[in-house]
Design a protein around this motif. Structure first.
Motif, PDB file in Angstrom:
ATOM      1  N   THR A  32       4.688  -5.499  -0.852  1.00 48.60           N
ATOM      2  CA  THR A  32       3.527  -5.699  -1.726  1.00 48.60           C
ATOM      3  C   THR A  32       2.272  -5.952  -0.913  1.00 48.60           C
ATOM      4  O   THR A  32       1.203  -5.456  -1.251  1.00 48.60           O
ATOM      5  N   GLN A  33       2.435  -6.726   0.182  1.00 46.35           N
ATOM      6  CA  GLN A  33       1.276  -6.965   1.044  1.00 46.35           C
ATOM      7  C   GLN A  33       0.772  -5.656   1.635  1.00 46.35           C
ATOM      8  O   GLN A  33      -0.428  -5.428   1.723  1.00 46.35           O
ATOM      9  N   ARG A  72       1.072  -2.688   0.372  1.00 47.23           N
ATOM     10  CA  ARG A  72       0.372  -1.909  -0.657  1.00 47.23           C
ATOM     11  C   ARG A  72      -1.042  -2.416  -0.857  1.00 47.23           C
ATOM     12  O   ARG A  72      -1.956  -1.661  -1.147  1.00 47.23           O
ATOM     13  N   ARG A  73      -1.233  -3.745  -0.690  1.00 46.38           N
ATOM     14  CA  ARG A  73      -2.579  -4.295  -0.848  1.00 46.38           C
ATOM     15  C   ARG A  73      -3.446  -3.984   0.375  1.00 46.38           C
ATOM     16  O   ARG A  73      -4.645  -3.836   0.282  1.00 46.38           O
ATOM     17  N   GLN A  98      -6.276   0.724  -8.018  1.00 47.76           N
ATOM     18  CA  GLN A  98      -6.997  -0.385  -7.385  1.00 47.76           C
ATOM     19  C   GLN A  98      -8.196  -0.767  -8.254  1.00 47.76           C
ATOM     20  O   GLN A  98      -9.339  -0.460  -7.901  1.00 47.76           O
ATOM     21  N   ARG A 113     -11.047  -3.127  -6.604  1.00 47.59           N
ATOM     22  CA  ARG A 113     -11.639  -2.517  -5.437  1.00 47.59           C
ATOM     23  C   ARG A 113     -12.605  -1.387  -5.781  1.00 47.59           C
ATOM     24  O   ARG A 113     -13.556  -1.119  -5.045  1.00 47.59           O
ATOM     25  N   GLY A 168      -2.359   3.183  -2.226  1.00 48.96           N
ATOM     26  CA  GLY A 168      -1.469   2.149  -2.745  1.00 48.96           C
ATOM     27  C   GLY A 168      -0.550   2.635  -3.855  1.00 48.96           C
ATOM     28  O   GLY A 168       0.006   1.837  -4.591  1.00 48.96           O
TER      29      GLY A 168
END
Lengths: 281, 296
Positions: A102-103, A105-106, A139, A142, B195
């Motif tokens: 998950t990190q 992906r961020r 995102q 962002r 992502g």
């Protein structure tokens, strides 16, 4: 090359909302080794051999070398987008081997890639608009800083291109869309893998000017992969020369191109006369 | 690609895809008779125009209307029990088409999924699935069919199981190869950088890009399913009475060939024409979606 900046891109690129100045290097690579196993013979091929690389915030770094020297493999491994390899890679201070899924992906949107073949970088089944919509869905925080029309304006495309599909775009237009997609993510590092090799000569200068402009206004760092030394010289501060998976020489562009220390670098410069006689600015 | 890059904003749209349009036109003209036939076999029984399908031992083995001795009461003649052949032909056609469509779906579904997984994840997933594909393609289908049907008896669900088992491997192999090619495209890397999750990349981007190929494969699989069903029914392993397919009509007509050739002739002709049309349609669709024949 400076006149291209003036004619190629208007000075109306609005200021970027992020101020990325910080002490942590954007990317640090220590002793990276990437090996491929040949499917047929089973032999190991070392594509990247003990390469170290450091990109400070806002810095512009080039990796040059002939085809097959491991430039792209290095960039893909260093950004965690390709085969990982051995060695320590820290993206914005986070070690890639230590971060969770998950990190990661961020962390990923912090690095955006612009490829050589602009048409291959866009899903042929998605219009420009639906592609951007998907990025926004992935995102949300962002990407909320700009709307689609303004974003296209920043790469000098008219908003009516939003409803086109990739095959309806010219190479230059598609590459601008790719740059816009990268820009939307407000990355700290833009990896440009031969961004102009697939384009007509007249468009190449435009795209380079656009990249330079974006770097100046957003403060994003740039990792430029190229075999065109003139391009590197006009766009980058630091250059790494790769040969057979190894970095044979690294240093500021002016120094490496002015007084090359390595034989291979000298050969490369001799093969590309443009790099020598074209003065920087 | 446009070489006039003077004003990128108004650069012309690439010219219309002529080859693609031609493939689309031929696909339309091939699909039309298939659609008419499919509608006909479902609608005709409802209109009451068909003769009564019951037995009539006074009128056995009547020839079709256009031969000497035939009558329009039985346009395609009658069988050895005096049952009307046109009525049988229509109801058998209905089942044949259903078997073709469902048989293709049950093969394409798992085949596509396994091919996608093998092509996208590679590694041990790919190795296991590839071995299964090769093993499946090495087994003669009739042997597989015999083994299953001998064990479970003939019924429609068993028939679909056989069709799925014999059909998935080809589809998986093609899907795997296409996935391998698409996953190396740079837009996949770009999506990962944005992502996007793996399932999203596989099902929202790779699968839609394979849609054309899968539809074409599915169409070809309809033809295969119909042929497999006909062969099994001819051997008495497929559709069993009281149900009727063109394959089983062919089988029941074979021992009458010398006295009443028309019993077997029309279902046989129908299978040939149907499979031919379906295969031509599949080829046209495949051509349309072949990346090498498609303009970028």
């Amino acid at each position: 090359m400076s006149e291209v900046t003036e004619t190629g891109v208007p000075g109306d690129l609005a200021r970027h909302p992020r101020t990325p100045e910080s002490d942590t290097p954007v990317l640090e690579v220590d002793d990276l080794v990437v090996e491929h196993r040949d499917g047929g013979t089973g032999t190991l091929f070392r594509a990247v051999d003990q390469v170290s690389l450091r990109i400070a915030a806002g810095e512009s770094v080039a990796v040059v070398g002939e085809s097959g020297s491991g430039k792209t493999t290095l960039a893909m491994a260093a950004t965690g987008l390709g085969p990982r390899g051995r060695g320590d890679i820290r993206l914005l201070g986070h070690s890639l081997s230590a971060v969770s899924r998950t990190q990661l992906r961020r962390l990923r949107p912090e690095v955006q890639v612009v490829f050589q073949d602009p048409h291959g970088s866009l899903d042929p089944r998605q219009s420009v608009r639906s592609g951007l919509r998907e990025l926004r869905a992935l995102q949300p925080e962002r990407t909320s800083w700009i709307d689609d029309a303004d974003l296209l304006g920043r790469v000098r495309l008219a908003p009516d291109l939003l409803d086109r599909y990739p095959h309806q775009l010219s190479g230059g237009q598609a590459q601008r869309v790719c740059i816009a997609r990268a820009l939307l993510m407000r990355p700290r590092l833009i990896v440009a893998d031969e961004p102009t090799s697939g384009l007509d000569v007249s468009v190449q200068a435009d795209v380079l000017a656009l990249l330079r402009q974006i770097r100046a206004t957003t403060g994003a760092a740039l990792l430029m992969i190229s075999h065109d030394l003139a391009v590197v010289r006009s766009l980058c501060d630091v250059v790494h020369v790769m040969y057979r998976g190894r970095v044979v020489e690294a240093g500021p562009c002016d120094r490496v191109f002015g007084t090359p220390e390595n034989d291979y670098t000298r050969e490369l410069l001799a093969a590309m006369p443009g790099a020598r006689w074209r003065s920087r600015r | 690609m446009s070489q006039l890059e003077l004003d990128p904003v108004t650069a012309p749209v690439s010219p219309p895809r002529r080859a693609g349009r031609r493939a689309r036109t031929s696909a339309f003209w091939l699909a039309l008779p298939l659609a008419v036939a499919a509608v006909a076999v479902f609608v005709l029984p409802l209109t009451g125009l068909l003769p009564d399908g019951g037995q009539n031992l006074d009128a056995t083995r009547q020839p079709p209307a256009f031969l000497a001795g035939g009558s329009w009461a039985h346009p395609l003649g009658t069988d050895k029990l005096g049952q009307d052949l046109l009525t049988q032909f229509v109801s058998a056609g209905r089942l044949t088409i259903v078997i073709g469509l469902v048989g293709a779906l049950v093969a394409i579904g798992p085949g596509t999924l396994l091919g996608l997984l093998a092509g996208y994840f590679r590694g041990w997933v790919d190795r296991v699935i590839s071995i299964l594909i090769d093993a499946q393609l090495a087994l003669p289908f009739i042997l597989v069919a015999l083994a299953i049907i001998a064990n479970r008896g003939s019924s429609l669900p068993v028939l679909f199981l056989v069709l799925a088992l014999t059909g998935w491997a080809v589809c998986a192999r093609v899907t795997r190869a296409a996935t391998l090619a698409i996953r190396e495209r740079q837009f996949v890397v770009g999506l990962r950088a944005a992502g996007a999750s793996e399932p999203r990349i596989v099902f929202r981007h790779i699968l839609p890009n394979l849609a054309g190929t899968i539809v074409a494969l599915g169409t070809l699989q309809v033809g295969t399913a119909i042929l497999v069903e006909s062969a099994l029914s001819f051997l008495g392993l497929g559709v069993v009475p009281p149900m009727n397919s063109w394959g089983s009509m062919l089988a029941s007509g074979q021992d009458e060939l010398s006295q009443a050739w028309w019993i077997a002739f029309f279902p046989g002709l129908a299978i040939t024409v149907l499979v031919l049309l379906v295969n031509l349609l599949g080829d046209a669709l495949l051509t349309h979606h072949d990346p090498r024949k498609r303009r970028r």
